[in-house]
Design an enzyme around this catalytic site. Structure first.
Site, PDB file in Angstrom:
ATOM      1  N   GLY A  35      -2.165  -1.796  -2.303  1.00  0.00           N
ATOM      2  CA  GLY A  35      -2.370  -0.851  -3.394  1.00  0.00           C
ATOM      3  C   GLY A  35      -1.085  -0.565  -4.146  1.00  0.00           C
ATOM      4  O   GLY A  35      -0.031  -1.161  -3.879  1.00  0.00           O
ATOM      5  N   ASP A  56      -5.375  -4.474   4.459  1.00  0.00           N
ATOM      6  CA  ASP A  56      -6.016  -4.046   3.218  1.00  0.00           C
ATOM      7  C   ASP A  56      -7.209  -4.953   2.930  1.00  0.00           C
ATOM      8  O   ASP A  56      -7.068  -6.181   2.917  1.00  0.00           O
ATOM      9  CB  ASP A  56      -5.011  -4.111   2.056  1.00  0.00           C
ATOM     10  CG  ASP A  56      -5.427  -3.279   0.856  1.00  0.00           C
ATOM     11  OD1 ASP A  56      -6.591  -3.410   0.422  1.00  0.00           O
ATOM     12  OD2 ASP A  56      -4.592  -2.506   0.362  1.00  0.00           O
ATOM     13  N   ARG A 131      -2.041   3.262  20.974  1.00  0.00           N
ATOM     14  CA  ARG A 131      -1.944   2.096  21.872  1.00  0.00           C
ATOM     15  C   ARG A 131      -0.545   1.500  21.865  1.00  0.00           C
ATOM     16  O   ARG A 131      -0.062   1.034  22.900  1.00  0.00           O
ATOM     17  CB  ARG A 131      -2.955   1.013  21.454  1.00  0.00           C
ATOM     18  CG  ARG A 131      -4.400   1.373  21.685  1.00  0.00           C
ATOM     19  CD  ARG A 131      -5.298   0.148  21.574  1.00  0.00           C
ATOM     20  NE  ARG A 131      -5.185  -0.557  20.306  1.00  0.00           N
ATOM     21  CZ  ARG A 131      -5.917  -0.304  19.233  1.00  0.00           C
ATOM     22  NH1 ARG A 131      -6.804   0.697  19.251  1.00  0.00           N
ATOM     23  NH2 ARG A 131      -5.780  -1.020  18.125  1.00  0.00           N
ATOM     24  N   TYR A 170     -12.930  12.584  -1.878  1.00  0.00           N
ATOM     25  CA  TYR A 170     -11.504  12.313  -1.658  1.00  0.00           C
ATOM     26  C   TYR A 170     -10.809  13.514  -1.024  1.00  0.00           C
ATOM     27  O   TYR A 170     -10.104  13.384  -0.020  1.00  0.00           O
ATOM     28  CB  TYR A 170     -10.851  11.972  -2.991  1.00  0.00           C
ATOM     29  CG  TYR A 170      -9.394  11.580  -2.886  1.00  0.00           C
ATOM     30  CD1 TYR A 170      -9.005  10.445  -2.177  1.00  0.00           C
ATOM     31  CD2 TYR A 170      -8.403  12.325  -3.516  1.00  0.00           C
ATOM     32  CE1 TYR A 170      -7.669  10.061  -2.093  1.00  0.00           C
ATOM     33  CE2 TYR A 170      -7.065  11.955  -3.449  1.00  0.00           C
ATOM     34  CZ  TYR A 170      -6.710  10.824  -2.733  1.00  0.00           C
ATOM     35  OH  TYR A 170      -5.384  10.461  -2.648  1.00  0.00           O
ATOM     36  N   THR A 200       1.909  10.226  -8.533  1.00  0.00           N
ATOM     37  CA  THR A 200       2.943   9.193  -8.555  1.00  0.00           C
ATOM     38  C   THR A 200       2.621   8.194  -9.653  1.00  0.00           C
ATOM     39  O   THR A 200       1.454   7.892  -9.908  1.00  0.00           O
ATOM     40  CB  THR A 200       3.014   8.497  -7.180  1.00  0.00           C
ATOM     41  OG1 THR A 200       3.362   9.466  -6.179  1.00  0.00           O
ATOM     42  CG2 THR A 200       4.044   7.383  -7.171  1.00  0.00           C
ATOM     43  N   ARG A 211      -6.186   7.305 -14.265  1.00  0.00           N
ATOM     44  CA  ARG A 211      -5.179   8.356 -14.177  1.00  0.00           C
ATOM     45  C   ARG A 211      -4.410   8.470 -15.491  1.00  0.00           C
ATOM     46  O   ARG A 211      -4.360   7.531 -16.286  1.00  0.00           O
ATOM     47  CB  ARG A 211      -4.251   8.090 -12.991  1.00  0.00           C
ATOM     48  CG  ARG A 211      -4.935   8.417 -11.673  1.00  0.00           C
ATOM     49  CD  ARG A 211      -4.081   8.151 -10.469  1.00  0.00           C
ATOM     50  NE  ARG A 211      -4.120   6.762 -10.053  1.00  0.00           N
ATOM     51  CZ  ARG A 211      -3.754   6.342  -8.836  1.00  0.00           C
ATOM     52  NH1 ARG A 211      -3.329   7.209  -7.941  1.00  0.00           N
ATOM     53  NH2 ARG A 211      -3.821   5.053  -8.537  1.00  0.00           N
TER      54      ARG A 211
END
Length: 338
Positions: A35, A56, A131, A170, A200, A211
């Site tokens: 991303g 991803d 783990r 979200y 950001t 955005r």
């Protein structure tokens, strides 16, 4: 890589911090590493000497963001879905969980995947850290504050979030992820830290992700109207991606469990942002006011006092310099495949 930036006074204490022992990162796992922010984080980790496994499924990420890692023997792309159980062979020192749709357009299109990334994805990433005996960092968000009644936003503020609103998938996924991370720390002793990332911006943002910064830049460069929602008086505080990555790594290197705000405290209105971008693009695009989305926050500005005191971190990239670099990157994009 020696993760610098930790609290110089950081042995364990009443603040819940862990002893400031060996935090050298030889190998890191970054979920959501293809991303926007995640790919910059992968690049920085490699530049500082850590090998990286990027997990991803490319729902909203892109291999284009990882172009600098092509042929890099210290980098592996694992196209697993973190919402399903996954494992990484070999030792791991640090797990950074960023996987989630992050723009309003993305989480509106993928509400179930967003909730799964915040719930199952966080659980699976925490289990990997448990783990491996690794440090775990959760990339949470300023959206946990909702439409805030406290300004600027401090980490002790609990937020004003609509649990069934258009942004709830979200907001509540991240709030649950914070609770789960806290439980793993308190009940199972996993070494965790929570960072709350504020807006950001920078290269590798998708022009169509919805955005404000990429929207205004692409509109200004194309000579199209700049679509400002509402009257544009709502405020945002935007942080250049290099600073955000530095903040993430400073928190990962420190002993404080968070939550800690990572963002730029310089606040401006959305209308001011549109007008400044128009000027920097040398554009004559008009401003067009459009309907404001539901539950859109009225105010957004981080208090970064904790980041300064605990990690010695604060943003250093000048607002106009960061915007100029971002505009230059968008101007050089080719239409094909974008």
């Amino acid at each position: 890589m020696d993760r610098s930036g930790r609290d110089a006074g950081g042995s364990g204490g009443s603040d819940g911090s862990v002893p400031d022992d060996d935090r050298r990162v030889r190998r890191a796992v970054v979920t959501g590493g293809a991303g926007f922010v995640g790919s910059h984080l992968c690049d920085r980790l490699r530049e500082e000497g850590a090998s990286v496994v990027c997990v991803d499924n490319l729902l909203t990420g892109s291999v284009d963001n990882l172009a600098a890692r092509d042929g890099d023997p210290g980098f592996v792309l694992d196209r697993s879905d973190v919402s399903e159980e996954f494992d990484v062979e070999g030792p791991v020192d640090l797990v950074l969980h960023l996987a989630s749709p992050a723009s309003p357009h993305d989480y509106a299109r993928h509400p179930i995947a967003t909730l799964r990334a915040g719930a199952h994805g966080t659980l699976n990433a925490l289990e990997l850290a448990r783990r491996k005996g690794a440090r775990f960092l959760l990339a949470s968000t300023s959206e946990v504050y909702g439409d805030p009644l406290v300004h600027p936003q401090v980490e002790s503020y609990w937020g004003n979030v609509n649990p069934v609103g258009p942004r709830s998938q979200y907001d509540e996924a991240k709030r649950f992820a914070e609770a789960l991370t806290t439980a793993y720390r308190s009940a199972l002793g996993v070494d965790t830290v929570i960072v709350r990332l504020f807006n950001t911006y920078g290269p590798r943002m998708r022009p169509t992700d919805g955005r404000a910064v990429p929207t205004f830049i692409t509109q200004a460069l194309a000579g199209q109207p700049l679509t400002v929602t509402g009257d544009g008086a709502q405020t945002r505080s935007i942080c250049y991606v290099d600073d955000t990555v530095s903040g993430i790594l400073a928190a990962a290197a420190g002993g404080h469990p968070g939550p800690v705000n990572i963002g730029n405290p310089v606040e401006l209105s959305v209308l001011e942002l549109a007008e400044r971008i128009r000027e920097l693009c040398s554009s004559t695009s008009p401003v067009e006011f459009v309907e404001r989305p539901g539950d859109d926050p009225t105010l957004r500005r981080p208090d970064i006092g904790l980041a300064r005191s605990a990690f010695g971190w604060q943003p250093v990239v000048d607002f106009e310099k960061g915007l100029a670099m971002t505009i230059d990157w968008f101007a050089r994009l080719t239409p094909a495949g974008r």
